[in-house]
Every structure is written in C-alpha cells, then in structure tokens.
Scaffold this active site. Structure first.
Site, PDB file in Angstrom:
ATOM      1  N   LYS A  82      79.578 126.827 103.884  1.00 34.66           N
ATOM      2  CA  LYS A  82      78.716 125.409 103.877  1.00 34.66           C
ATOM      3  C   LYS A  82      79.207 124.506 103.073  1.00 34.66           C
ATOM      4  CE  LYS A  82      76.638 126.475  99.923  1.00 34.66           C
ATOM      5  NZ  LYS A  82      76.259 125.789  98.696  1.00 34.66           N
ATOM      6  N   THR A 123      72.493 121.598 100.485  1.00 36.75           N
ATOM      7  CA  THR A 123      73.664 121.060  99.904  1.00 36.75           C
ATOM      8  C   THR A 123      74.143 119.932 100.567  1.00 36.75           C
ATOM      9  OG1 THR A 123      74.996 122.657 101.140  1.00 36.75           O
ATOM     10  CG2 THR A 123      74.509 123.087  99.063  1.00 36.75           C
TER      11      THR A 123
END
Length: 331
Positions: A188, A245
C-alpha cells in the site's frame, strides 16, 4: 503486562503513549543521543513534540535492559533493521513472544518480516505475530479511535494479545493470515506514492479513486501469489490501510508522491521529510517479486521508473494512461 517497545520512532512512540495507560511500558531507542533527548524533554521532539511521555514509560538505550522481565516484545523499527533486532534478541535468549509492526519487504532478499523471523528462529522457537492496519501514529498517540489486525498462526496467542492490547480507542481484530496482513501493509505504501503523484498533478478525485482501486488489485494479485487470503485484502490490513494512506495528509508516502509531482528529486524529498517513507525502499522489492512470480503490477512499475530510473512523473503517468484496455477483474 510488561511491554518492551523496540523503536522510538513515530509508531513506537505512539504505541508507548497509548499503551502506557494500561501496561508497564519500556521504550527502547538504539541512539544514545536520542535517549538523552527523550529523557531531558520527556517528549519525542523529532516526531511528537506536543505529546509528553508519562513517567510510566521507562526509557533506555540498552536492549538487554529493555527485554528484562518483559511479557511481550513489540518491534516497530524500519523493516531494513528488523533482522538485526531479531538476531540481537536471539543472542540475549529472550523467551517472550514477539509482535512486529514493520511494514515492507527486507530490501536485499525481498522477504516479508515473517520470513526474516524464520531465518533467525526455528519454527517452534518463537511465538510471534504481526500487527497492521489503518493507523496514523499521531492519531494513535492522541487516543483517537483506531482498529488494527493482529495476525498469528497461534490462535490462542493472537486472542490473548488482542484482549491485552484492546481498549475502547484501540480495537484489535485477529487473523491467521500473516502473509496477507504483511503484504497489504507493505505494498500500500507503493500505491500511495502513485496516488500522491496523481494528486500533486491535479488529476482529481476520479483519478485517485481509480489508482486506489487498481492499486488494491495489484496488492491482491501479489498477495494471493505469495499465499495470502482474499478476505485479508478486503479488510483493515488491505483496503483499510490503503484508503487511509492514499487520502490522509499525515501519510509520509503520499507526501513523497506530492513532492515528486512538484519535480523534486527523491534524494531531496527524503532529506526534507526527515522520516522513513517505507514505500520508497519497498517499491523495488515488490517489482522484483512481481516479475519472479509473473504478476502484472503496472502501477508499481511506474513508481519504480520514477524512483529508480529517473523517469519524469508526468511521463510515467502518461504511460499508465496509454495502456491498452483490459478486463477489469483479472487476478
């Protein structure tokens, strides 16, 4: 419970602040100068200057002292230093279980943290697990509601530790899928750099949503190839962490992407950040694994071309946009 938290960066300090309300916490830093700063100011000026370290948090630069009589070891150093910490623990012959919060692949051999553990300890020698999920360190330090996944192959251990670490503002879910949890947390960060580049170029919310969605597909493809479970990538350690994020302003990896879009070099960006952005170091390992396993990861390839091959960010994005049409769901 006596907790030894190894690593006094942002995440380690946040966990120490949060968990010290319920447990006896020892926070270890390997730097004597950093220890002096922490002890003098009772605050981590490098990360959380506005968050005092309570007197309940014991500070030390001695690993042996930190591990003495501990009930649980929480390792939250950058993944590049994970193996060194494990080897030091093995030399001290600590019998306490270990949980790590490192996100990324070991850079040289492109290994996930649990594989590094297997290199250092035999299968039955260490009770262990990994904790991950959508969790900005600053918000954990502030005591804002956060949910994490704790994965271990030992069900009794994961349930016991979840109960011990769980609180009204820190919710812990359990899983057996260590590979999936680790893979989601690692990749990620790479996708987040791409999302930051897109935002920095002003491509808008539609483009960001597309990057998140297609990025999740890349995470899932490689995660499944490594042995992870589909449901993990649909949960906190997968899509949850990715969403946070890619959209949150507290994300260091998103900040890297924004600065790349502004034309700054990666060297200047890392100097400006002053903190570790794991996606920068993880991207090459992810690309290496994807090619080894024949997994298609075009977003990761584009990020690597910018970080390591000198391709301008705009050119890399145009290459992505000009790819031929494909079927959407293709694992």
């Amino acid at each position: 419970m006596n907790l030894a938290i190894l690593g006094a960066g942002a995440w380690g300090t946040a966990l120490a602040i949060n968990l010290s309300a319920r447990h006896q916490v020892t926070l270890w830093t390997k730097e004597a100068g950093h220890l002096s700063e922490l002890m003098t100011n009772r605050a981590n000026l490098s990360f959380f200057p506005d968050f005092p370290l309570s007197d309940a948090i014991y500070l030390t630069a001695s690993l042996a002292e930190a591990l003495e009589n501990t009930d649980l070891v929480l390792i939250v150093v950058p993944v590049a230093g994970f193996g060194d910490i494990l080897r030091s623990i093995a030399k001290i012959n600590v019998k306490a279980p270990v949980i790590w919060g490192c996100k990324g692949f070991e850079p040289k051999a492109a290994k996930l943290p649990h594989q590094v553990v297997a290199d250092v300890f035999s299968d039955n020698e260490l009770t262990c697990g990994v904790i991950s999920g959508p969790s900005f360190a600053e918000e954990v330090a502030r005591g804002l509601p956060t949910a994490l996944t704790l994965a271990s192959e030992n069900d009794d251990f994961s349930r016991e530790m979840a109960n011990q670490l769980h609180s009204k503002n820190l919710r812990i879910y359990t899983s057996r899928d260590m590979i999936g949890v680790e893979t989601g947390g690692a990749i990620k960060n790479v996708i987040t750099i791409a999302a930051g580049i897109s935002d920095g170029m002003g491509y808008g919310h539609n483009a960001r949503a597309a990057l998140i969605t297609r990025g999740l597909m890349e995470i899932t493809r490689l995660g499944l190839a490594l042995g992870g479970k589909m449901e993990t990538f649909m949960g906190l350690a997968g899509v949850g962490d990715l969403l946070l994020t890619c959209t949150g302003d507290l994300s260091r990896n998103r900040r890297v992407g924004l600065l790349l879009a502004a034309g700054k070099s990666i060297g200047d960006i890392l100097n400006e950040l002053g903190h570790v952005a794991e996606g920068v170091h993880t991207a090459q390992a992810v690309l290496q694994l994807s090619r080894k396993l024949n997994v298609n990861m075009p977003i990761t390839e584009a990020v690597c071309s910018i970080l390591h091959d000198g391709m301008p960010a705009r050119a890399a994005v145009e290459t992505l946009l000009n790819r031929e049409p494909k079927t959407e769901i293709c694992l």
